[in-house]
Design an enzyme around this catalytic site. Structure first.
Site, PDB file in Angstrom:
ATOM      1  N   ASP A   1      34.274  49.208  33.097  1.00  0.00           N
ATOM      2  CA  ASP A   1      33.169  48.734  32.266  1.00  0.00           C
ATOM      3  C   ASP A   1      32.291  49.934  31.945  1.00  0.00           C
ATOM      4  O   ASP A   1      31.696  50.544  32.833  1.00  0.00           O
ATOM      5  CB  ASP A   1      32.363  47.675  33.018  1.00  0.00           C
ATOM      6  CG  ASP A   1      31.452  46.873  32.086  1.00  0.00           C
ATOM      7  OD1 ASP A   1      31.346  47.247  30.910  1.00  0.00           O
ATOM      8  OD2 ASP A   1      30.874  45.881  32.548  1.00  0.00           O
TER       9      ASP A   1
ATOM     10  N   GLU B   1      35.312  47.388  27.742  1.00  0.00           N
ATOM     11  CA  GLU B   1      35.696  46.758  29.000  1.00  0.00           C
ATOM     12  C   GLU B   1      37.177  46.405  28.974  1.00  0.00           C
ATOM     13  O   GLU B   1      37.693  45.930  27.968  1.00  0.00           O
ATOM     14  CB  GLU B   1      34.846  45.498  29.198  1.00  0.00           C
ATOM     15  CG  GLU B   1      35.036  44.797  30.507  1.00  0.00           C
ATOM     16  CD  GLU B   1      34.150  43.552  30.615  1.00  0.00           C
ATOM     17  OE1 GLU B   1      34.205  42.898  31.655  1.00  0.00           O
ATOM     18  OE2 GLU B   1      33.422  43.237  29.640  1.00  0.00           O
TER      19      GLU B   1
END
Length: 484
Positions: free
Chosen positions: A11, A106
């Site tokens: 992320d 992500e």
């Protein structure tokens, strides 16, 4: 559950805002908010400096301005974000054939499938190496979670933020999860969390102790069963490389409610063209056209029309959206419009000659609408009333977007109004630059493409074989890195 932590979740940290800070030396270490800047704008993301002031994603921009009046408020530059995302995803693809992107910033990676990790030591080395590579290639940081399941890997990356790595050893899942809030589990939103709190369950340990039967009674059979498994740390979902999109859509929220029926129709047609652009970019076609209308009172209506076969024809989609609009009452005002296509396929059944003719029209419109979407519509759509010079300037010179001046070089828009545009001239690799103001119609000033964030990126052509095991100058025991 796997016996080794070979599922990785990446992320990127405050992605949009971090990219803007990397591109603009004068904003580094300062509060930055990226999103819609109109009265109805919404925060897309904020830097960690802005988050400390209470600004967060999905917050109305007007509220963010009250919390952080001195922050830099910028319009998103999606062309830059997609370029950086492509660089990151290319690095992930070298680790494994099984990469599951969740968004631009992500993704999950199955390290075992790529042969890049088979135990805790190799998984940690791969994760550290990935962070090194991302920083070297993009100049940005990302947080990495490693675990034996997707759920735990995602939780680990969240706990590692910002700019850290957390590895959850298989067998320690319940111990780690037990004290955490029930909201950490996927699918537990505010409503479910409040319902569980009223039943006396605020931590994951409380869910595990309550048992499956009690959770089924509280939240239903399907959700209760899954919730109990998650409370025990159980998740068998595989990493899926190809996530087939079910629809393609675009929408715009307007600063001022639209009342003019001609303007509403023009906006729907513009959105239909943008939707087809995305459809063709994905090499797809669709059979069902969907129109979304949010009216002045926040009521949202959707209408759909199923065609005789899949299409990526802009005229077909535009005309279908127009027909759908005829069945919607917009007299009270419209605050949001959207056009989408569902029932996606890899082929079309429309007349090929008509498509060839409309391709020229699509290309022309694509050139007209090549700038990133801005809250309140785009400059090629006429207003029902004459626009102010300030509104026109804001549309031509969005805050944060790149410009080039023939005399002063590359810069970015700090703001515009009353016939003037203010520009800070600096590059990602320069010192903070000087600020100059020009007329909005200055012939020497023009919009420009974003510059790369790293001027001389390191050569990672042989990565991951040659990747260092830790980031240069970084303390491998800090920055959120830990192993329970």
């Amino acid at each position: 559950m796997r016996p080794a932590p070979t599922i990785l979740h990446l992320d990127m940290d405050a992605f949009y805002a971090s990219a803007e800070q990397a591109a603009k030396p004068s904003l580094r270490g300062k509060a930055v908010v990226v999103g819609g800047l109109g009265p109805r704008g919404v925060v897309a993301t904020s830097s960690y400096e802005a988050r400390r002031l209470g600004v967060h994603s999905a917050m109305p921009t007007a509220q963010a301005r009250r919390l952080a009046p001195n922050a830099a408020y910028l319009v998103p530059r999606f062309s830059l974000y997609r370029t950086v995302s492509d660089q990151v995803m290319e690095l992930l693809g070298r680790l494994s054939p099984l990469v599951e992107p969740l968004s631009l910033d992500e993704a999950f990676v199955d390290l075992e499938a790529g042969g890049t990790a088979d135990d805790s030591a190799s998984a940690r080395a791969t994760g550290e190496g990935l962070r090194t590579a991302i920083h070297a290639v993009t100049g940005l940081s990302g947080s990495v979670g490693l675990a034996g399941s997707k759920m735990l890997a995602k939780i680990a990356s969240e706990e590692a933020k910002p700019d850290g790595l957390l590895l959850i050893e298989p067998g320690t899942e319940r111990e780690l999860l037990a004290p955490m809030s029930v909201r950490i589990l996927p699918g537990v939103g505010p409503a479910t969390g409040d319902h569980l709190r009223r039943a006396g369950m605020t931590t994951v340990h409380d869910l595990a102790e309550a048992g499956e039967a009690e959770l089924v009674r509280l939240v239903g059979k399907a959700h209760g069963h899954g919730l109990y498994r998650m409370a025990l740390g159980l998740d068998d979902r595989p990493v899926v490389a190809e996530r087939d999109a079910k629809s393609v859509s675009v929408e715009d929220t307007f600063d001022v409610d639209l009342h003019d029926r001609v303007r509403v129709r023009a906006e729907v047609e513009r959105l239909a063209v943008r939707c087809v652009e995305r459809l063709r970019a994905a090499d797809r076609s669709g059979r069902t056209v969907v129109l979304k209308v949010r009216r002045y009172d926040f009521s949202t209506l959707t209408r759909s029309e199923t065609l005789r076969g899949p299409t990526d024809d802009p005229t077909v989609v535009r005309e279908a959206a127009g027909r759908l609009l005829e069945s919607v009452d917009t007299t009270g005002g419209v605050r949001l419009l959207g056009v989408g296509v569902t029932g996606l396929a890899d082929y079309t059944q429309e007349d090929l000659f008509a498509q060839a003719a409309d391709a020229r029209e699509l290309a022309q419109r694509a050139q007209e609408h090549s700038s990133p979407p801005v809250e309140g519509g785009e400059e090629s759509v006429p207003e029902p009333e004459p626009d102010s010079a300030e509104l026109l300037a804001a549309r031509r010179w969005p805050a944060g977007h790149d410009v080039h001046h023939e005399k002063h070089g590359h810069g970015w828009v700090q703001g515009s109004g009353v016939g003037r545009v203010t520009v800070r001239f600096e590059e990602p690799w320069s010192a903070p630059g000087r600020v100059l103001t020009f007329r909005v119609d200055d012939p020497l000033l023009r919009p420009a493409d974003p510059l790369p964030l790293v001027r001389d990126a390191a050569d990672y052509s042989s990565w991951p074989a040659s990747l260092p095991k830790s980031r240069s100058g970084a303390d491998s025991s800090g920055g959120g890195e830990s192993s329970p």
